[in-house]
Design an enzyme around this catalytic site. Sequence first.
Site, PDB file in Angstrom:
ATOM      1  N   GLY A  10       0.873  -1.176   0.000  1.00 52.66           N
ATOM      2  CA  GLY A  10       0.000   0.000   0.000  1.00 52.66           C
ATOM      3  C   GLY A  10       0.905   1.219   0.000  1.00 52.66           C
ATOM      4  N   ILE A  14      -0.462   6.665   4.162  1.00 54.65           N
ATOM      5  CA  ILE A  14       0.350   6.092   5.250  1.00 54.65           C
ATOM      6  C   ILE A  14       1.583   5.404   4.658  1.00 54.65           C
ATOM      7  CG2 ILE A  14       0.421   4.520   7.224  1.00 54.65           C
ATOM      8  CD1 ILE A  14      -2.576   4.892   7.572  1.00 54.65           C
ATOM      9  N   GLY A  15       1.389   4.667   3.557  1.00 54.83           N
ATOM     10  CA  GLY A  15       2.509   3.942   2.934  1.00 54.83           C
ATOM     11  C   GLY A  15       3.641   4.897   2.554  1.00 54.83           C
ATOM     12  N   ARG A  83     -13.258   4.308   4.126  1.00 60.56           N
ATOM     13  CA  ARG A  83     -14.723   4.336   4.079  1.00 60.56           C
ATOM     14  C   ARG A  83     -15.163   5.642   3.423  1.00 60.56           C
ATOM     15  NH1 ARG A  83     -18.305   2.478   9.152  1.00 60.56           N
ATOM     16  NH2 ARG A  83     -20.322   3.212   8.490  1.00 60.56           N
ATOM     17  N   ARG A  89     -20.827  -0.180   6.511  1.00 64.17           N
ATOM     18  CA  ARG A  89     -19.721  -0.870   7.168  1.00 64.17           C
ATOM     19  C   ARG A  89     -19.396  -2.202   6.500  1.00 64.17           C
ATOM     20  NH1 ARG A  89     -18.948  -3.746  12.615  1.00 64.17           N
ATOM     21  NH2 ARG A  89     -20.686  -4.877  11.734  1.00 64.17           N
ATOM     22  N   ASN A  96     -12.128  -4.541   1.898  1.00 61.70           N
ATOM     23  CA  ASN A  96     -10.802  -4.687   2.500  1.00 61.70           C
ATOM     24  C   ASN A  96     -10.450  -6.141   2.793  1.00 61.70           C
ATOM     25  OD1 ASN A  96     -10.223  -2.050   2.180  1.00 61.70           O
ATOM     26  ND2 ASN A  96     -10.479  -1.439   4.315  1.00 61.70           N
ATOM     27  N   ASN A 121      -7.928  -0.984   8.144  1.00 62.82           N
ATOM     28  CA  ASN A 121      -9.136  -1.076   8.986  1.00 62.82           C
ATOM     29  C   ASN A 121     -10.227  -1.914   8.332  1.00 62.82           C
ATOM     30  OD1 ASN A 121      -8.666   0.335  11.413  1.00 62.82           O
ATOM     31  ND2 ASN A 121      -8.653   2.269  10.292  1.00 62.82           N
ATOM     32  N   ARG A 152      -2.292   9.305  21.018  1.00 57.07           N
ATOM     33  CA  ARG A 152      -3.317  10.371  21.049  1.00 57.07           C
ATOM     34  C   ARG A 152      -3.663  10.722  22.497  1.00 57.07           C
ATOM     35  NH1 ARG A 152      -6.629   7.788  15.984  1.00 57.07           N
ATOM     36  NH2 ARG A 152      -5.593   9.045  14.399  1.00 57.07           N
ATOM     37  N   HIS A 176      -9.586  -1.175  18.382  1.00 55.00           N
ATOM     38  CA  HIS A 176      -9.188   0.155  17.937  1.00 55.00           C
ATOM     39  C   HIS A 176     -10.413   1.064  17.882  1.00 55.00           C
ATOM     40  CE1 HIS A 176      -6.967   3.171  15.956  1.00 55.00           C
ATOM     41  NE2 HIS A 176      -7.291   2.887  14.716  1.00 55.00           N
TER      42      HIS A 176
HETATM   43  N1  APR Z   1      -3.088  -4.312  -3.168  1.00 58.45           N
HETATM   44  C1  APR Z   1      -2.188  -3.324  -2.931  1.00 58.45           C
HETATM   45  N2  APR Z   1      -2.537  -2.041  -2.712  1.00 58.45           N
HETATM   46  C2  APR Z   1      -3.840  -1.750  -2.743  1.00 58.45           C
HETATM   47  C3  APR Z   1      -4.838  -2.729  -2.982  1.00 58.45           C
HETATM   48  C4  APR Z   1      -4.401  -4.055  -3.203  1.00 58.45           C
HETATM   49  N3  APR Z   1      -5.285  -5.038  -3.460  1.00 58.45           N
HETATM   50  N4  APR Z   1      -6.041  -2.126  -2.937  1.00 58.45           N
HETATM   51  C5  APR Z   1      -5.833  -0.821  -2.676  1.00 58.45           C
HETATM   52  N5  APR Z   1      -4.496  -0.596  -2.554  1.00 58.45           N
HETATM   53  C6  APR Z   1      -3.804   0.666  -2.290  1.00 58.45           C
HETATM   54  C7  APR Z   1      -4.439   1.884  -2.945  1.00 58.45           C
HETATM   55  O1  APR Z   1      -4.098   1.959  -4.326  1.00 58.45           O
HETATM   56  C8  APR Z   1      -3.857   3.019  -2.120  1.00 58.45           C
HETATM   57  O2  APR Z   1      -2.677   3.553  -2.700  1.00 58.45           O
HETATM   58  O3  APR Z   1      -3.839   0.966  -0.916  1.00 58.45           O
HETATM   59  C9  APR Z   1      -3.509   2.349  -0.784  1.00 58.45           C
HETATM   60  C10 APR Z   1      -4.279   2.916   0.391  1.00 58.45           C
HETATM   61  O4  APR Z   1      -3.864   4.219   0.554  1.00 58.45           O
HETATM   62  P1  APR Z   1      -4.822   5.427   1.031  1.00 58.45           P
HETATM   63  O5  APR Z   1      -6.139   5.299   0.349  1.00 58.45           O
HETATM   64  O6  APR Z   1      -4.049   6.693   0.879  1.00 58.45           O
HETATM   65  O7  APR Z   1      -5.093   5.091   2.554  1.00 58.45           O
HETATM   66  P2  APR Z   1      -4.190   5.418   3.834  1.00 58.45           P
HETATM   67  O8  APR Z   1      -4.562   6.751   4.364  1.00 58.45           O
HETATM   68  O9  APR Z   1      -2.765   5.146   3.536  1.00 58.45           O
HETATM   69  O10 APR Z   1      -4.782   4.340   4.866  1.00 58.45           O
HETATM   70  C11 APR Z   1      -4.659   2.955   4.616  1.00 58.45           C
HETATM   71  O11 APR Z   1      -4.975   2.372   6.917  1.00 58.45           O
HETATM   72  O12 APR Z   1      -5.751   3.616   8.720  1.00 58.45           O
HETATM   73  C12 APR Z   1      -6.061   2.665   7.763  1.00 58.45           C
HETATM   74  O13 APR Z   1      -8.402   3.005   7.433  1.00 58.45           O
HETATM   75  C13 APR Z   1      -7.137   3.184   6.862  1.00 58.45           C
HETATM   76  O14 APR Z   1      -7.549   1.076   5.831  1.00 58.45           O
HETATM   77  C14 APR Z   1      -6.933   2.350   5.636  1.00 58.45           C
HETATM   78  C15 APR Z   1      -5.431   2.127   5.614  1.00 58.45           C
END
Ligand code: APR
Length: 321
Positions: A10, A14-15, A83, A89, A96, A121, A152, A176
């Site tokens: 990902g 966050i990644g 979400r 939900r 996910n 999540n 937090r 969580h």
């Molecule tokens: N394989 C790999 N990557 C994927 C897949 C998959 N099957 N499906 C989605 N992704 C990638 C998306 O392309 C996106 O770049 O996962 C990434 C998620 O990044 P963001 O949408 O920016 O989310 P982020 O804020 O990083 O949070 C990620 O952490 O806190 C939790 O609820 C939040 O579940 C969420 C996760």
Amino acid sequence: MARAKIALIGAGMIGGTLAHIAAREELGDVVLFDIFEGTAKGKALDLSEAAPVFGKDSKLVGTSSYADIAGADVCIITAGFPRKPGMDRSELIGKNLGVIKQVAEGIKEHAPKAFVICITNPLDAMVWALQKFSGLQPRKVVGMAGVLDSARFRYFLADEFQCSVEDVHASVLGGHGDTMVPLTRYSTVNGVPLPDLIKMKWTTQDRVDAIVERTRKGGGEIVGLLGNGSAFYAPAESAIEMAKSYLRDKKRILPCAVRLSGQIAGVRGLYVGAPAMIGARGVEKVMNIRLKADEREMFMKSVAAVEKIIADCQEMEPSLK
Ligand code: APR
């Protein structure tokens, strides 16, 4: 000695932040994986171009091929969907859960010895499913939630006391978010527990209750402010803390989602937040905290909430039964 290899599954908000911290701290070489290859490659290249400025030598690559995570020491999973307004939900769980299944298969095939930290999540159910789908040892699969919830809580307490965040420690248990269980009697400033600080008139019970409530809803507060997306700095810092404890065998005791085998309130087989020692063998110990009646009640409520989401997952994916 070879450098550690850190796979970030990902490459979203966050990644990308995880990659930045890992590179700046030279924790190891970083593989950023995403289904959107351009996102992963673009962030890896941007950070590689930043490295000469901050003067660190971690190698960063972006990919959409699981073969590139081969032999990773640590995998941190943020892959998934947030979400969206209007999404219920169970729709989020279904989406996910499908992502986690793919990720589990990729890790099982290419990095079965990794220490795996899940952030996606709904956390406690996703990390449970990840362990089931991958068949990895439960001590090598954990969820990141408690470090964030307690950070937090610590920040809000430090702000209340106008003291350094470094001197505030906070203990949290359970799932969580909304059902998180704050252990105020184990939360301290310079070793002095919160109930004593109330007696010392540093604060009041009402103010502590409000802080607990704000902590429980901490994720939602950020979502509301950002308007588009969720928290990423604090979640990324929290997962890095856990990864570091594993890579450096620090044996930190951190609140993590771990698979319990009776240590707290007799709960078994479920992933729930508990203080765990993270070292070179993964989860090396879970603190068997004895709960008071009110804490136990809150903890069991939290466990029931996690069980409910797991039941939904099992309905969607019968292989998880
Ligand atoms: N394989 C790999 N990557 C994927 C897949 C998959 N099957 N499906 C989605 N992704 C990638 C998306 O392309 C996106 O770049 O996962 C990434 C998620 O990044 P963001 O949408 O920016 O989310 P982020 O804020 O990083 O949070 C990620 O952490 O806190 C939790 O609820 C939040 O579940 C969420 C996760």
